[in-house]
Design a protein around this motif. Structure first.
Motif, mmCIF file in Angstrom:
data_model
loop_
_atom_site.group_PDB
_atom_site.id
_atom_site.type_symbol
_atom_site.label_atom_id
_atom_site.label_comp_id
_atom_site.label_asym_id
_atom_site.label_seq_id
_atom_site.Cartn_x
_atom_site.Cartn_y
_atom_site.Cartn_z
ATOM 1 N N THR A 98 0.691 -1.090 0.040
ATOM 2 C CA THR A 98 0.079 -0.260 -0.126
ATOM 3 C C THR A 98 0.712 1.192 -0.017
ATOM 4 O OG1 THR A 98 -1.537 -1.215 1.329
ATOM 5 C CG2 THR A 98 -1.991 1.140 1.222
ATOM 6 N N ILE A 99 0.604 2.233 -0.902
ATOM 7 C CA ILE A 99 1.517 3.223 -1.138
ATOM 8 C C ILE A 99 0.511 4.777 -0.767
ATOM 9 C CG2 ILE A 99 2.856 4.751 -2.433
ATOM 10 C CD1 ILE A 99 3.521 2.478 -3.994
ATOM 11 N N VAL A 100 0.717 5.209 0.041
ATOM 12 C CA VAL A 100 0.000 6.444 0.574
ATOM 13 C C VAL A 100 0.666 7.709 -0.042
ATOM 14 C CG1 VAL A 100 -0.523 7.839 2.582
ATOM 15 C CG2 VAL A 100 -0.440 5.616 2.749
ATOM 16 N N THR A 101 0.064 8.493 -0.694
ATOM 17 C CA THR A 101 0.517 9.835 -1.419
ATOM 18 C C THR A 101 -0.123 10.770 -0.388
ATOM 19 O OG1 THR A 101 -1.297 9.804 -2.937
ATOM 20 C CG2 THR A 101 0.754 8.619 -3.661
ATOM 21 N N VAL A 102 0.932 11.944 -0.072
ATOM 22 C CA VAL A 102 0.358 12.954 0.707
ATOM 23 C C VAL A 102 0.262 14.292 -0.404
ATOM 24 C CG1 VAL A 102 0.779 14.114 2.670
ATOM 25 C CG2 VAL A 102 1.596 11.952 2.639
ATOM 26 N N GLY A 103 -0.992 14.658 -0.503
ATOM 27 C CA GLY A 103 -1.205 16.041 -0.912
ATOM 28 C C GLY A 103 -1.830 15.950 -2.461
ATOM 29 N N PHE A 104 -2.435 17.034 -2.681
ATOM 30 C CA PHE A 104 -3.010 17.229 -3.837
ATOM 31 C C PHE A 104 -2.501 17.398 -5.042
ATOM 32 C CE2 PHE A 104 -6.623 19.407 -6.384
ATOM 33 C CZ PHE A 104 -5.902 20.064 -7.339
ATOM 34 N N LEU A 105 -0.991 17.617 -5.003
ATOM 35 C CA LEU A 105 0.072 17.685 -5.891
ATOM 36 C C LEU A 105 0.367 16.440 -6.464
ATOM 37 C CD1 LEU A 105 2.080 20.739 -5.358
ATOM 38 C CD2 LEU A 105 0.135 20.722 -6.766
ATOM 39 N N VAL A 107 -3.606 4.993 -1.265
ATOM 40 C CA VAL A 107 -4.315 5.887 -0.486
ATOM 41 C C VAL A 107 -3.949 7.290 -0.842
ATOM 42 C CG1 VAL A 107 -4.803 6.547 1.915
ATOM 43 C CG2 VAL A 107 -4.396 4.078 1.323
ATOM 44 N N SER A 108 -4.669 8.091 -1.272
ATOM 45 C CA SER A 108 -4.393 9.581 -1.674
ATOM 46 C C SER A 108 -5.317 10.551 -0.493
ATOM 47 C CB SER A 108 -5.148 9.712 -2.891
ATOM 48 O OG SER A 108 -5.062 11.122 -3.313
ATOM 49 N N ILE A 109 -4.131 11.049 0.227
ATOM 50 C CA ILE A 109 -4.560 12.078 1.298
ATOM 51 C C ILE A 109 -4.802 13.478 0.611
ATOM 52 C CG2 ILE A 109 -3.821 13.392 3.249
ATOM 53 C CD1 ILE A 109 -2.293 10.812 3.953
ATOM 54 N N ASP A 110 -5.848 14.017 0.637
ATOM 55 C CA ASP A 110 -6.085 15.218 0.248
ATOM 56 C C ASP A 110 -6.422 15.321 -1.267
ATOM 57 O OD1 ASP A 110 -6.700 16.920 2.376
ATOM 58 O OD2 ASP A 110 -4.577 17.962 1.945
ATOM 59 N N ASP A 111 -6.915 14.096 -2.185
ATOM 60 C CA ASP A 111 -7.170 14.399 -3.328
ATOM 61 C C ASP A 111 -7.969 13.230 -3.797
ATOM 62 O OD1 ASP A 111 -7.165 16.173 -5.672
ATOM 63 O OD2 ASP A 111 -6.640 14.200 -6.686
ATOM 64 N N THR A 112 -9.201 13.334 -4.610
ATOM 65 C CA THR A 112 -10.054 12.353 -4.923
ATOM 66 C C THR A 112 -9.317 11.699 -6.338
ATOM 67 O OG1 THR A 112 -11.405 13.651 -6.267
ATOM 68 C CG2 THR A 112 -12.074 13.477 -4.181
ATOM 69 N N VAL A 113 -8.248 12.188 -6.630
ATOM 70 C CA VAL A 113 -7.594 11.539 -7.955
ATOM 71 C C VAL A 113 -8.876 11.326 -8.919
ATOM 72 C CG1 VAL A 113 -5.980 10.097 -8.879
ATOM 73 C CG2 VAL A 113 -6.186 10.200 -6.493
ATOM 74 N N ASP A 114 -9.310 12.415 -9.421
ATOM 75 C CA ASP A 114 -10.284 12.540 -10.357
ATOM 76 C C ASP A 114 -10.018 13.430 -11.478
ATOM 77 O OD1 ASP A 114 -12.716 12.629 -11.731
ATOM 78 O OD2 ASP A 114 -13.822 13.912 -10.553
ATOM 79 N N GLN A 115 -8.846 12.946 -12.212
ATOM 80 C CA GLN A 115 -8.356 13.806 -13.105
ATOM 81 C C GLN A 115 -9.041 14.195 -14.226
ATOM 82 O OE1 GLN A 115 -4.403 15.029 -12.714
ATOM 83 N NE2 GLN A 115 -5.815 14.629 -10.866
ATOM 84 N N GLY A 175 -0.285 28.847 -0.017
ATOM 85 C CA GLY A 175 0.782 28.622 -0.789
ATOM 86 C C GLY A 175 0.501 28.386 -2.264
ATOM 87 N N ILE A 176 -0.558 27.849 -2.731
ATOM 88 C CA ILE A 176 -0.565 27.638 -4.249
ATOM 89 C C ILE A 176 -2.311 27.567 -4.188
ATOM 90 C CG2 ILE A 176 -0.520 26.316 -6.080
ATOM 91 C CD1 ILE A 176 2.005 25.241 -5.261
ATOM 92 N N ASN A 177 -2.990 28.412 -5.247
ATOM 93 C CA ASN A 177 -4.323 28.220 -5.300
ATOM 94 C C ASN A 177 -4.953 27.046 -5.936
ATOM 95 O OD1 ASN A 177 -6.794 28.721 -5.338
ATOM 96 N ND2 ASN A 177 -6.817 30.762 -6.826
ATOM 97 N N ILE A 178 -4.815 25.885 -4.978
ATOM 98 C CA ILE A 178 -5.213 24.553 -5.332
ATOM 99 C C ILE A 178 -6.629 24.390 -4.339
ATOM 100 C CG2 ILE A 178 -3.100 23.696 -6.392
ATOM 101 C CD1 ILE A 178 -2.657 22.371 -3.941
ATOM 102 N N PRO A 179 -7.472 23.399 -4.712
ATOM 103 C CA PRO A 179 -8.661 23.318 -3.952
ATOM 104 C C PRO A 179 -8.378 22.906 -2.542
ATOM 105 C CG PRO A 179 -9.325 22.277 -5.972
ATOM 106 C CD PRO A 179 -7.490 22.790 -6.190
ATOM 107 N N THR A 180 -7.353 22.004 -2.177
ATOM 108 C CA THR A 180 -7.235 21.840 -0.854
ATOM 109 C C THR A 180 -6.527 22.923 0.187
ATOM 110 O OG1 THR A 180 -5.143 20.707 -1.563
ATOM 111 C CG2 THR A 180 -6.922 19.239 -1.115
#
Length: 368
Positions: free
Chosen positions: A103-110, A128-136, A179-184
């Motif tokens: 299991t690989i956890v990725t931290v953050g929207f980017l 496991v994606s923290i802070d993003d739905t990965v709906d590209q 920091g950056i204008n991203i949804p999270t």
């Protein structure tokens, strides 16, 4: 980039905060009966940070603490990989796949684009994606069946922080920058502004929000997530406009805001994000009115314990006020400064949001 391979050391973890992810879009898995120190499972959890690094006193650190606790309970090892820049993401993920991570956890929207590419190429690996739905493709669903999103409607808690800030402000101006204008990031700023607006409507006040324009969905940003001179200059620009409450959103950039506040020589309260920053970074504790808390540590722990016990589910978890996935941290040093009346109003507002009597707008609200 930095690789670390180690056995979990539970004694070094920060204690879990009051936030507990009790329920969500998916039900929380039951705790494993297997305690740490027993026979190790044939299971390897891994994590990739974003460019903020694991010592950000914020969401990367919380994610790592969640993985460490899960590994301790499961009696297994773990691998953490720290990214120095966005260009590290694809290679870091591939290195973890090559090392046999289950299991690989990725931290953050980017990290979402790189996570999707890796998950698509490795359908037998759990992500496991923290802070993003990965709906590209923006169709409302996660783009790979082996990715579990852990996301947080922080606008709800930020609304409370905005109302609190408006109630505490003596200058009639409060500020926020990201920091950056991203949804999270913007979800905090927009929820904060909504709370200030609600206070103005209910109390007849005219507190201004400096640094975020709800109509334009744009505001003050540093361009990254580093505590540097740029972040300090952005904070100073808001301070120069007479704000007396300041909400920086973007990992370590709060450190630059704190430095600017100390140089200002007047009373300006700081609001933290993600963790209870009073606990993770006591050096700024005297400045902190509260923090807008996300249960990243608990959410990560729950997802990995389930996966380690063969119960991985890709169903999203959305943290809300109702399931205690988001919330305000204690006032700590400001406890006596916040009036009992304002505390009662915040409790009432929280219940009204939970009951649906007050609707806080956000890009996640329709998914709850």
């Amino acid at each position: 980039m930095t690789f670390t391979f180690k056995k979990a050391a539970f004694g070094g973890l920060a204690t879990l905060g009051a936030v507990a992810l009790l329920a969500g879009c998916a039900s929380a898995p039951e705790e494993s009966d297997e305690a740490g120190g027993g026979e190790a499972l044939d299971y390897l959890p891994c994590m990739v940070s974003d460019a903020g690094g694991f010592d950000d006193k914020s969401f990367n650190q919380l994610g790592l603490e969640g993985m460490q606790r899960a590994a301790e309970e499961l009696g297994t090892e773990y691998i953490e990989v720290e990214s120095a820049a966005e260009t590290d993401y694809p290679s870091n993920l591939q290195n973890l796949v090559d090392q046999g991570c289950n299991t690989i956890v990725t931290v953050g929207f980017l990290l979402a684009p790189a996570a999707l590419e890796s998950a698509t190429a490795n359908p037998d690996v759990e992500y496991v994606s923290i802070d993003d739905t990965v709906d590209q493709d923006f169709d409302g669903t996660t783009d790979a069946e082996n990715i579990k999103p852990i996301i947080f409607d922080t606008a709800q808690a930020a609304f409370l922080a905005g109302y609190l800030s408006a109630g505490m402000s003596e200058t009639g101006a409060v500020g926020t920058f990201g920091g950056i204008n991203i949804p999270t990031v913007s979800i905090f700023m927009d929820g904060f502004a909504q709370g200030v607006e609600y206070h103005n409507e209910q109390k007849g006040t005219d507190v201004q929000v400096i640094g975020w324009d709800r109509a334009a969905q744009d505001g003050s940003f540093t361009g990254g997530f580093e505590a540097n001179d740029t972040a300090r200059q952005v904070a100073q620009g808001l301070i120069d406009q007479n704000v007396d409450v300041l909400l920086p959103v973007g990992g370590p950039i709060y450190q630059s805001a704190a430095a600017a506040i100390r140089d200002a020589g007047r009373d300006i309260a700081l609001i933290g994000v993600d963790a209870d920053v009073f606990e993770t970074d006591p050096s700024v504790g005297d400045l902190l009115l509260t923090s807008i808390r996300k249960g990243i540590d608990v959410g990560t722990y729950e997802a990995l314990v389930a996966a380690g016990n063969g119960e991985f589910s890709a169903e999203p978890f959305i943290g809300t006020l109702e399931n205690e996935g988001v919330g305000l941290a204690p006032f700590h040093d400001f406890e006596d400064a916040v009036s009992d009346e304002l505390k009662t109003e915040l409790e009432d507002l929280q219940q009204q949001i939970i009951d649906g009597d007050i609707v806080v707008e956000s890009y996640l609200a329709s998914q709850e």
